[in-house]
Scaffold this motif. Structure first.
Motif, PDB file in Angstrom:
ATOM      1  N   ALA A  98       0.819  -1.211   0.000  1.00 34.07           N
ATOM      2  CA  ALA A  98       0.000   0.000   0.000  1.00 34.07           C
ATOM      3  C   ALA A  98       0.859   1.270   0.000  1.00 34.07           C
ATOM      4  CB  ALA A  98      -0.928  -0.002   1.217  1.00 34.07           C
ATOM      5  N   LYS A  99       2.052   1.166   0.575  1.00 37.05           N
ATOM      6  CA  LYS A  99       2.921   2.346   0.730  1.00 37.05           C
ATOM      7  C   LYS A  99       3.713   2.686  -0.528  1.00 37.05           C
ATOM      8  CE  LYS A  99       2.158   2.847   5.203  1.00 37.05           C
ATOM      9  NZ  LYS A  99       1.373   3.982   5.674  1.00 37.05           N
ATOM     10  N   ILE A 100       4.070   1.627  -1.312  1.00 39.12           N
ATOM     11  CA  ILE A 100       4.851   1.839  -2.533  1.00 39.12           C
ATOM     12  C   ILE A 100       4.032   1.348  -3.715  1.00 39.12           C
ATOM     13  CG2 ILE A 100       7.014   1.370  -3.746  1.00 39.12           C
ATOM     14  CD1 ILE A 100       8.309   0.668  -1.077  1.00 39.12           C
ATOM     15  N   GLN A 101       3.735   2.234  -4.636  1.00 35.27           N
ATOM     16  CA  GLN A 101       2.944   1.865  -5.809  1.00 35.27           C
ATOM     17  C   GLN A 101       3.697   2.256  -7.081  1.00 35.27           C
ATOM     18  OE1 GLN A 101      -0.319   0.464  -6.429  1.00 35.27           O
ATOM     19  NE2 GLN A 101      -0.011  -0.375  -4.393  1.00 35.27           N
ATOM     20  N   MET A 102       3.254   1.698  -8.194  1.00 39.65           N
ATOM     21  CA  MET A 102       3.972   1.900  -9.452  1.00 39.65           C
ATOM     22  C   MET A 102       3.042   2.409 -10.546  1.00 39.65           C
ATOM     23  SD  MET A 102       6.693  -0.754 -10.958  1.00 39.65           S
ATOM     24  CE  MET A 102       7.994  -0.249 -12.055  1.00 39.65           C
ATOM     25  N   VAL A 103       3.566   3.348 -11.345  1.00 44.28           N
ATOM     26  CA  VAL A 103       2.885   3.792 -12.565  1.00 44.28           C
ATOM     27  C   VAL A 103       3.692   3.224 -13.726  1.00 44.28           C
ATOM     28  CG1 VAL A 103       2.176   5.758 -13.972  1.00 44.28           C
ATOM     29  CG2 VAL A 103       2.067   5.916 -11.476  1.00 44.28           C
ATOM     30  N   PHE A 104       3.033   2.423 -14.560  1.00 48.23           N
ATOM     31  CA  PHE A 104       3.745   1.686 -15.599  1.00 48.23           C
ATOM     32  C   PHE A 104       3.892   2.485 -16.887  1.00 48.23           C
ATOM     33  CE2 PHE A 104       1.880  -1.416 -12.727  1.00 48.23           C
ATOM     34  CZ  PHE A 104       2.959  -2.246 -12.476  1.00 48.23           C
ATOM     35  N   ILE A 183       6.666   4.837  -7.810  1.00 49.97           N
ATOM     36  CA  ILE A 183       7.740   4.545  -8.754  1.00 49.97           C
ATOM     37  C   ILE A 183       7.144   4.710 -10.149  1.00 49.97           C
ATOM     38  CG2 ILE A 183       9.335   2.794  -9.619  1.00 49.97           C
ATOM     39  CD1 ILE A 183       9.325   1.563  -6.800  1.00 49.97           C
ATOM     40  N   CYS A 184       7.641   5.688 -10.880  1.00 52.59           N
ATOM     41  CA  CYS A 184       7.132   5.971 -12.228  1.00 52.59           C
ATOM     42  C   CYS A 184       8.150   5.451 -13.233  1.00 52.59           C
ATOM     43  CB  CYS A 184       6.921   7.471 -12.419  1.00 52.59           C
ATOM     44  SG  CYS A 184       5.812   8.215 -11.207  1.00 52.59           S
ATOM     45  N   ASP A 185       7.824   4.351 -13.917  1.00 50.97           N
ATOM     46  CA  ASP A 185       8.759   3.732 -14.857  1.00 50.97           C
ATOM     47  C   ASP A 185       8.414   4.166 -16.278  1.00 50.97           C
ATOM     48  OD1 ASP A 185      10.654   2.232 -16.110  1.00 50.97           O
ATOM     49  OD2 ASP A 185       9.804   0.283 -15.627  1.00 50.97           O
ATOM     50  N   GLU A 186       9.117   5.162 -16.782  1.00 53.95           N
ATOM     51  CA  GLU A 186       8.874   5.709 -18.128  1.00 53.95           C
ATOM     52  C   GLU A 186       7.380   6.013 -18.332  1.00 53.95           C
ATOM     53  OE1 GLU A 186      11.314   6.136 -20.399  1.00 53.95           O
ATOM     54  OE2 GLU A 186      12.869   4.635 -20.057  1.00 53.95           O
ATOM     55  N   THR A 213       6.249  11.231  -2.821  1.00 48.54           N
ATOM     56  CA  THR A 213       7.664  11.105  -3.151  1.00 48.54           C
ATOM     57  C   THR A 213       7.750  10.250  -4.413  1.00 48.54           C
ATOM     58  OG1 THR A 213       8.215  11.185  -0.794  1.00 48.54           O
ATOM     59  CG2 THR A 213       9.911  10.324  -2.283  1.00 48.54           C
ATOM     60  N   TYR A 214       8.600  10.648  -5.361  1.00 48.61           N
ATOM     61  CA  TYR A 214       8.699   9.919  -6.628  1.00 48.61           C
ATOM     62  C   TYR A 214      10.101   9.377  -6.872  1.00 48.61           C
ATOM     63  CZ  TYR A 214       4.322  12.194  -8.285  1.00 48.61           C
ATOM     64  OH  TYR A 214       3.030  12.628  -8.439  1.00 48.61           O
ATOM     65  N   LEU A 215      10.148   8.153  -7.415  1.00 46.59           N
ATOM     66  CA  LEU A 215      11.345   7.664  -8.115  1.00 46.59           C
ATOM     67  C   LEU A 215      10.921   7.667  -9.571  1.00 46.59           C
ATOM     68  CD1 LEU A 215      14.159   6.419  -8.384  1.00 46.59           C
ATOM     69  CD2 LEU A 215      13.135   4.172  -8.061  1.00 46.59           C
ATOM     70  N   PHE A 216      11.544   8.541 -10.358  1.00 41.14           N
ATOM     71  CA  PHE A 216      11.087   8.769 -11.726  1.00 41.14           C
ATOM     72  C   PHE A 216      12.129   8.234 -12.705  1.00 41.14           C
ATOM     73  CE2 PHE A 216       9.616  10.800 -15.499  1.00 41.14           C
ATOM     74  CZ  PHE A 216       8.278  11.086 -15.294  1.00 41.14           C
ATOM     75  N   ILE A 217      11.791   7.096 -13.365  1.00 43.46           N
ATOM     76  CA  ILE A 217      12.730   6.434 -14.266  1.00 43.46           C
ATOM     77  C   ILE A 217      12.446   6.876 -15.699  1.00 43.46           C
ATOM     78  CG2 ILE A 217      13.449   4.180 -15.157  1.00 43.46           C
ATOM     79  CD1 ILE A 217      12.492   3.055 -12.393  1.00 43.46           C
TER      80      ILE A 217
END
Length: 326
Positions: A98-104, A183-186, A213-217
Protein backbone atom coordinates in the motif's frame (compact mmCIF):
# COMPACT_ATOMS: atom_id res chain seq x y z
CA UNK A 1 14.64 11.61 9.45
CA UNK A 2 13.86 12.94 5.97
CA UNK A 3 14.99 9.79 4.11
CA UNK A 4 11.98 7.76 2.94
CA UNK A 5 13.79 4.99 1.07
CA UNK A 6 17.34 3.83 1.63
CA UNK A 7 18.95 1.48 -0.93
CA UNK A 8 22.34 -0.04 -0.13
CA UNK A 9 24.67 -2.10 -2.34
CA UNK A 10 21.90 -3.64 -4.45
CA UNK A 11 23.12 -6.45 -6.70
CA UNK A 12 21.36 -8.66 -9.23
CA UNK A 13 22.87 -11.25 -11.56
CA UNK A 14 21.00 -13.37 -14.08
CA UNK A 15 22.16 -16.75 -15.34
CA UNK A 16 21.53 -17.29 -19.05
CA UNK A 17 21.67 -20.84 -20.36
CA UNK A 18 22.72 -21.15 -23.99
CA UNK A 19 22.63 -24.26 -26.17
CA UNK A 20 25.68 -24.87 -28.32
CA UNK A 21 25.52 -25.44 -32.06
CA UNK A 22 26.66 -29.06 -31.68
CA UNK A 23 24.81 -29.81 -28.45
CA UNK A 24 25.82 -29.12 -24.87
CA UNK A 25 24.65 -26.21 -22.75
CA UNK A 26 26.78 -23.50 -21.23
CA UNK A 27 25.82 -20.86 -18.70
CA UNK A 28 26.62 -17.17 -18.79
CA UNK A 29 26.20 -14.93 -15.75
CA UNK A 30 25.10 -11.39 -16.55
CA UNK A 31 25.36 -8.58 -14.01
CA UNK A 32 22.19 -6.48 -14.35
CA UNK A 33 22.76 -4.38 -11.22
CA UNK A 34 26.09 -4.09 -9.43
CA UNK A 35 26.31 -2.38 -6.05
CA UNK A 36 23.66 0.33 -6.46
CA UNK A 37 23.15 2.67 -3.47
CA UNK A 38 20.97 5.77 -3.15
CA UNK A 39 18.48 7.49 -0.84
CA UNK A 40 15.14 9.06 -1.74
CA UNK A 41 14.19 11.95 0.51
CA UNK A 42 10.65 12.48 1.67
CA UNK A 43 8.73 14.72 -0.75
CA UNK A 44 11.38 14.80 -3.49
CA UNK A 45 11.51 13.42 -7.01
CA UNK A 46 14.66 11.41 -7.73
CA UNK A 47 15.24 10.93 -11.45
CA UNK A 48 16.94 7.73 -12.64
CA UNK A 49 18.30 7.94 -16.19
CA UNK A 50 20.24 5.60 -18.45
CA UNK A 51 20.05 3.69 -21.70
CA UNK A 52 18.11 0.45 -22.22
CA UNK A 53 19.83 -2.37 -20.34
CA UNK A 54 21.52 -0.05 -17.84
CA UNK A 55 19.56 -1.63 -14.96
CA UNK A 56 16.92 1.06 -14.26
CA UNK A 57 13.87 -1.19 -14.55
CA UNK A 58 15.59 -4.05 -12.69
CA UNK A 59 16.10 -1.67 -9.74
CA UNK A 60 12.41 -0.66 -9.82
CA UNK A 61 11.29 -4.31 -9.94
CA UNK A 62 13.50 -5.14 -6.93
CA UNK A 63 11.94 -2.25 -4.99
CA UNK A 64 8.46 -3.57 -5.89
CA UNK A 65 9.44 -7.13 -4.81
CA UNK A 66 8.89 -8.46 -8.36
CA UNK A 67 12.54 -9.58 -8.56
CA UNK A 68 14.72 -10.95 -5.75
CA UNK A 69 18.17 -9.34 -5.68
CA UNK A 70 21.42 -11.29 -5.28
CA UNK A 71 22.49 -8.95 -2.46
CA UNK A 72 21.95 -5.60 -0.76
CA UNK A 73 19.31 -4.01 1.45
CA UNK A 74 16.32 -1.69 1.02
CA UNK A 75 14.72 0.12 3.97
CA UNK A 76 11.44 2.04 3.73
CA UNK A 77 10.99 4.63 6.50
CA UNK A 78 7.23 5.16 6.27
CA UNK A 79 4.86 6.95 8.62
CA UNK A 80 4.31 3.66 10.47
CA UNK A 81 8.00 2.97 11.07
CA UNK A 82 10.83 1.28 9.18
CA UNK A 83 10.14 -1.76 6.99
CA UNK A 84 12.77 -4.07 5.51
CA UNK A 85 11.53 -4.12 1.90
CA UNK A 86 13.39 -7.28 0.87
CA UNK A 87 12.50 -9.36 3.96
CA UNK A 88 8.94 -8.19 4.70
CA UNK A 89 6.34 -10.96 4.84
CA UNK A 90 2.65 -11.24 5.77
CA UNK A 91 1.22 -8.05 7.26
CA UNK A 92 4.46 -6.11 6.75
CA UNK A 93 4.47 -6.94 3.04
CA UNK A 94 0.78 -6.10 2.77
CA UNK A 95 1.43 -2.71 4.35
CA UNK A 96 4.40 -2.18 2.04
CA UNK A 97 2.26 -2.88 -1.03
CA UNK A 98 0.00 0.00 0.00
CA UNK A 99 2.92 2.35 0.73
CA UNK A 100 4.85 1.84 -2.53
CA UNK A 101 2.94 1.87 -5.81
CA UNK A 102 3.97 1.90 -9.45
CA UNK A 103 2.88 3.79 -12.57
CA UNK A 104 3.75 1.69 -15.60
CA UNK A 105 5.10 2.67 -19.00
CA UNK A 106 2.31 1.35 -21.21
CA UNK A 107 -1.21 2.51 -20.27
CA UNK A 108 -2.72 -0.05 -22.68
CA UNK A 109 -1.22 -3.30 -21.36
CA UNK A 110 -1.26 -2.22 -17.69
CA UNK A 111 -5.08 -1.88 -17.58
CA UNK A 112 -7.36 -4.92 -17.95
CA UNK A 113 -9.59 -4.49 -21.05
CA UNK A 114 -12.30 -6.56 -19.30
CA UNK A 115 -12.68 -4.22 -16.33
CA UNK A 116 -14.52 -0.90 -16.12
CA UNK A 117 -12.77 2.13 -14.64
CA UNK A 118 -14.81 1.57 -11.46
CA UNK A 119 -13.55 -2.03 -11.18
CA UNK A 120 -9.95 -1.01 -11.91
CA UNK A 121 -9.90 1.73 -9.27
CA UNK A 122 -11.85 -0.16 -6.60
CA UNK A 123 -9.85 -3.41 -6.93
CA UNK A 124 -6.93 -2.22 -4.71
CA UNK A 125 -9.47 -1.09 -2.07
CA UNK A 126 -11.17 -4.50 -2.14
CA UNK A 127 -7.89 -6.44 -1.94
CA UNK A 128 -6.80 -4.39 1.07
CA UNK A 129 -10.31 -4.50 2.59
CA UNK A 130 -10.72 -0.75 2.73
CA UNK A 131 -14.25 0.44 3.51
CA UNK A 132 -17.59 -0.84 2.21
CA UNK A 133 -19.12 -0.65 -1.28
CA UNK A 134 -20.48 2.89 -0.76
CA UNK A 135 -17.21 4.35 0.56
CA UNK A 136 -15.24 2.64 -2.22
CA UNK A 137 -17.51 4.19 -4.83
CA UNK A 138 -16.98 7.61 -3.22
CA UNK A 139 -13.19 7.03 -3.28
CA UNK A 140 -13.31 6.02 -6.97
CA UNK A 141 -15.21 9.20 -7.84
CA UNK A 142 -12.81 11.41 -5.91
CA UNK A 143 -9.84 9.67 -7.62
CA UNK A 144 -11.45 10.39 -11.00
CA UNK A 145 -11.74 14.06 -10.10
CA UNK A 146 -8.16 14.18 -8.82
CA UNK A 147 -6.83 13.00 -12.21
CA UNK A 148 -9.09 15.28 -14.22
CA UNK A 149 -11.62 12.75 -15.58
CA UNK A 150 -15.40 13.10 -15.33
CA UNK A 151 -16.73 10.66 -12.65
CA UNK A 152 -19.63 9.90 -15.01
CA UNK A 153 -17.20 7.77 -17.05
CA UNK A 154 -16.68 5.15 -14.33
CA UNK A 155 -18.72 2.49 -16.16
CA UNK A 156 -16.57 2.79 -19.29
CA UNK A 157 -13.85 0.34 -20.37
CA UNK A 158 -10.22 1.36 -21.05
CA UNK A 159 -10.55 1.08 -24.87
CA UNK A 160 -12.94 4.03 -24.92
CA UNK A 161 -10.26 6.37 -23.54
CA UNK A 162 -7.26 8.02 -25.22
CA UNK A 163 -3.68 7.05 -24.29
CA UNK A 164 -3.31 10.07 -22.00
CA UNK A 165 -6.63 9.35 -20.28
CA UNK A 166 -5.62 5.71 -19.76
CA UNK A 167 -2.40 6.80 -18.13
CA UNK A 168 -4.44 9.08 -15.85
CA UNK A 169 -6.47 6.00 -14.85
CA UNK A 170 -3.21 4.13 -14.18
CA UNK A 171 -2.06 6.99 -11.95
CA UNK A 172 -5.41 7.00 -10.10
CA UNK A 173 -5.10 3.25 -9.47
CA UNK A 174 -1.60 3.78 -8.04
CA UNK A 175 -3.01 6.48 -5.72
CA UNK A 176 -6.03 4.46 -4.53
CA UNK A 177 -4.36 3.14 -1.34
CA UNK A 178 -2.76 6.46 -0.36
CA UNK A 179 0.89 5.50 -1.05
CA UNK A 180 3.88 7.49 0.17
CA UNK A 181 6.20 6.54 -2.71
CA UNK A 182 5.33 6.29 -6.41
CA UNK A 183 7.74 4.54 -8.75
CA UNK A 184 7.13 5.97 -12.23
CA UNK A 185 8.76 3.73 -14.86
CA UNK A 186 8.87 5.71 -18.13
CA UNK A 187 5.28 6.90 -17.50
CA UNK A 188 5.07 9.19 -20.56
CA UNK A 189 7.33 7.51 -23.15
CA UNK A 190 4.39 5.71 -24.82
CA UNK A 191 2.37 8.93 -25.19
CA UNK A 192 2.27 11.70 -27.80
CA UNK A 193 4.47 14.70 -27.00
CA UNK A 194 1.41 16.98 -26.66
CA UNK A 195 -0.02 14.65 -23.99
CA UNK A 196 3.30 14.07 -22.18
CA UNK A 197 3.37 17.59 -20.75
CA UNK A 198 -0.19 17.23 -19.42
CA UNK A 199 0.67 13.99 -17.59
CA UNK A 200 3.91 15.45 -16.19
CA UNK A 201 2.00 18.50 -14.92
CA UNK A 202 -0.62 16.22 -13.34
CA UNK A 203 2.12 14.25 -11.55
CA UNK A 204 3.68 17.50 -10.31
CA UNK A 205 0.33 18.80 -9.03
CA UNK A 206 -0.45 15.49 -7.29
CA UNK A 207 2.99 15.46 -5.67
CA UNK A 208 2.34 18.91 -4.20
CA UNK A 209 -1.25 18.22 -3.11
CA UNK A 210 -0.69 14.75 -1.63
CA UNK A 211 2.89 15.15 -0.37
CA UNK A 212 4.11 12.29 -2.59
CA UNK A 213 7.66 11.11 -3.15
CA UNK A 214 8.70 9.92 -6.63
CA UNK A 215 11.34 7.66 -8.11
CA UNK A 216 11.09 8.77 -11.73
CA UNK A 217 12.73 6.43 -14.27
CA UNK A 218 13.29 7.74 -17.78
CA UNK A 219 15.65 7.71 -20.75
CA UNK A 220 14.59 11.25 -21.65
CA UNK A 221 16.69 13.99 -20.06
CA UNK A 222 14.06 16.63 -20.86
CA UNK A 223 11.45 14.77 -18.80
CA UNK A 224 13.84 14.27 -15.87
CA UNK A 225 15.00 17.89 -16.11
CA UNK A 226 11.36 18.97 -15.71
CA UNK A 227 10.41 16.55 -12.94
CA UNK A 228 13.42 15.72 -10.77
CA UNK A 229 15.06 17.46 -7.82
CA UNK A 230 18.10 15.18 -8.06
CA UNK A 231 19.27 12.90 -10.87
CA UNK A 232 21.07 9.55 -10.72
CA UNK A 233 22.72 8.34 -13.94
CA UNK A 234 23.02 4.58 -14.52
CA UNK A 235 25.41 2.83 -16.87
CA UNK A 236 26.23 -0.89 -16.94
CA UNK A 237 24.21 -1.66 -13.81
CA UNK A 238 25.87 1.00 -11.65
CA UNK A 239 25.09 4.58 -10.68
CA UNK A 240 27.99 6.53 -12.18
CA UNK A 241 26.88 9.97 -11.01
CA UNK A 242 24.26 11.45 -8.67
CA UNK A 243 23.70 15.15 -8.09
CA UNK A 244 21.07 17.90 -7.76
CA UNK A 245 19.45 18.42 -11.18
CA UNK A 246 21.07 21.77 -12.01
CA UNK A 247 24.53 20.61 -10.94
CA UNK A 248 24.32 17.44 -13.00
CA UNK A 249 23.06 19.14 -16.16
CA UNK A 250 25.45 22.14 -15.94
CA UNK A 251 28.60 20.55 -14.53
CA UNK A 252 28.63 16.80 -15.23
CA UNK A 253 31.85 15.10 -14.12
CA UNK A 254 31.63 11.46 -15.27
CA UNK A 255 32.50 10.90 -18.96
CA UNK A 256 29.23 8.99 -19.52
CA UNK A 257 27.13 11.81 -18.02
CA UNK A 258 29.08 14.34 -20.07
CA UNK A 259 28.20 12.40 -23.24
CA UNK A 260 24.53 12.31 -22.22
CA UNK A 261 24.34 16.04 -21.58
CA UNK A 262 26.35 16.89 -24.71
CA UNK A 263 23.92 14.82 -26.81
CA UNK A 264 21.00 17.00 -25.67
CA UNK A 265 22.40 20.47 -24.86
CA UNK A 266 18.86 21.92 -24.66
CA UNK A 267 16.50 19.24 -23.34
CA UNK A 268 12.93 19.43 -24.59
CA UNK A 269 10.14 16.88 -25.03
CA UNK A 270 10.20 17.12 -28.84
CA UNK A 271 13.77 15.85 -29.00
CA UNK A 272 14.13 12.77 -26.81
CA UNK A 273 17.53 11.26 -26.14
CA UNK A 274 18.78 9.14 -29.03
CA UNK A 275 20.52 6.37 -27.11
CA UNK A 276 21.25 4.32 -30.25
CA UNK A 277 23.46 7.09 -31.64
CA UNK A 278 24.99 7.58 -28.22
CA UNK A 279 25.79 3.87 -27.98
CA UNK A 280 27.41 3.89 -31.43
CA UNK A 281 29.52 6.85 -30.34
CA UNK A 282 30.95 4.64 -27.57
CA UNK A 283 29.68 6.71 -24.62
CA UNK A 284 29.16 3.59 -22.50
CA UNK A 285 32.46 1.99 -23.57
CA UNK A 286 34.43 2.05 -20.32
CA UNK A 287 37.76 1.72 -22.14
CA UNK A 288 37.20 5.22 -23.56
CA UNK A 289 36.80 6.72 -20.08
CA UNK A 290 39.67 8.28 -18.16
CA UNK A 291 41.69 5.86 -15.95
CA UNK A 292 40.22 7.34 -12.75
CA UNK A 293 36.72 6.18 -13.87
CA UNK A 294 37.71 2.68 -15.01
CA UNK A 295 37.44 -0.52 -13.00
CA UNK A 296 40.57 -2.48 -13.90
CA UNK A 297 39.70 -5.34 -11.57
CA UNK A 298 42.47 -4.52 -9.09
CA UNK A 299 42.17 -3.65 -5.41
CA UNK A 300 41.63 0.04 -6.07
CA UNK A 301 37.94 -0.48 -6.83
CA UNK A 302 35.52 2.23 -7.80
CA UNK A 303 33.42 3.91 -5.13
CA UNK A 304 31.18 7.01 -4.98
CA UNK A 305 33.38 10.04 -4.32
CA UNK A 306 31.73 13.01 -2.62
CA UNK A 307 32.40 16.26 -4.51
CA UNK A 308 30.31 18.27 -2.03
CA UNK A 309 26.81 19.69 -2.30
CA UNK A 310 25.27 16.23 -2.70
CA UNK A 311 27.31 15.53 -5.86
CA UNK A 312 28.66 11.96 -6.04
CA UNK A 313 30.65 10.41 -8.88
CA UNK A 314 31.82 6.80 -9.30
CA UNK A 315 35.62 6.87 -9.48
CA UNK A 316 38.74 5.26 -8.04
CA UNK A 317 39.25 5.85 -4.35
CA UNK A 318 42.71 7.22 -5.06
CA UNK A 319 41.39 9.79 -7.58
CA UNK A 320 42.08 13.45 -6.84
CA UNK A 321 38.73 15.22 -6.40
CA UNK A 322 40.10 18.54 -7.74
CA UNK A 323 41.38 16.73 -10.86
CA UNK A 324 37.97 15.14 -11.49
CA UNK A 325 36.39 18.57 -11.78
CA UNK A 326 38.50 19.45 -14.84
Amino acid sequence: DDILLSVRDLKKTFTIRKSGLFGGDHQTTVRAVGGVSFDIRRGECLGLVGESGSGKTTVSKILMRAITPSGGSVTFNGRDGAIDVLQGEGDALRMLRAKIQMVFQDPVSSLSPRMTVENILSEPLEIHQRGDAASRLATVKSLMQAIGLDPRFIKRYPHSFSGGQRQRIGIARALALGPELLICDEPVSALDVSVQAQILNLLKDLQKELGLTYLFISHNLAVVDYMADRIAVMCGGRIVELAPRETLLRKPIHPYTRSLVAAVPFPDLDRPMDFKTLKLSGASDTSAWGPQFRDEGDEDVLSPLDLGGGHLVLARRSADVSELRH
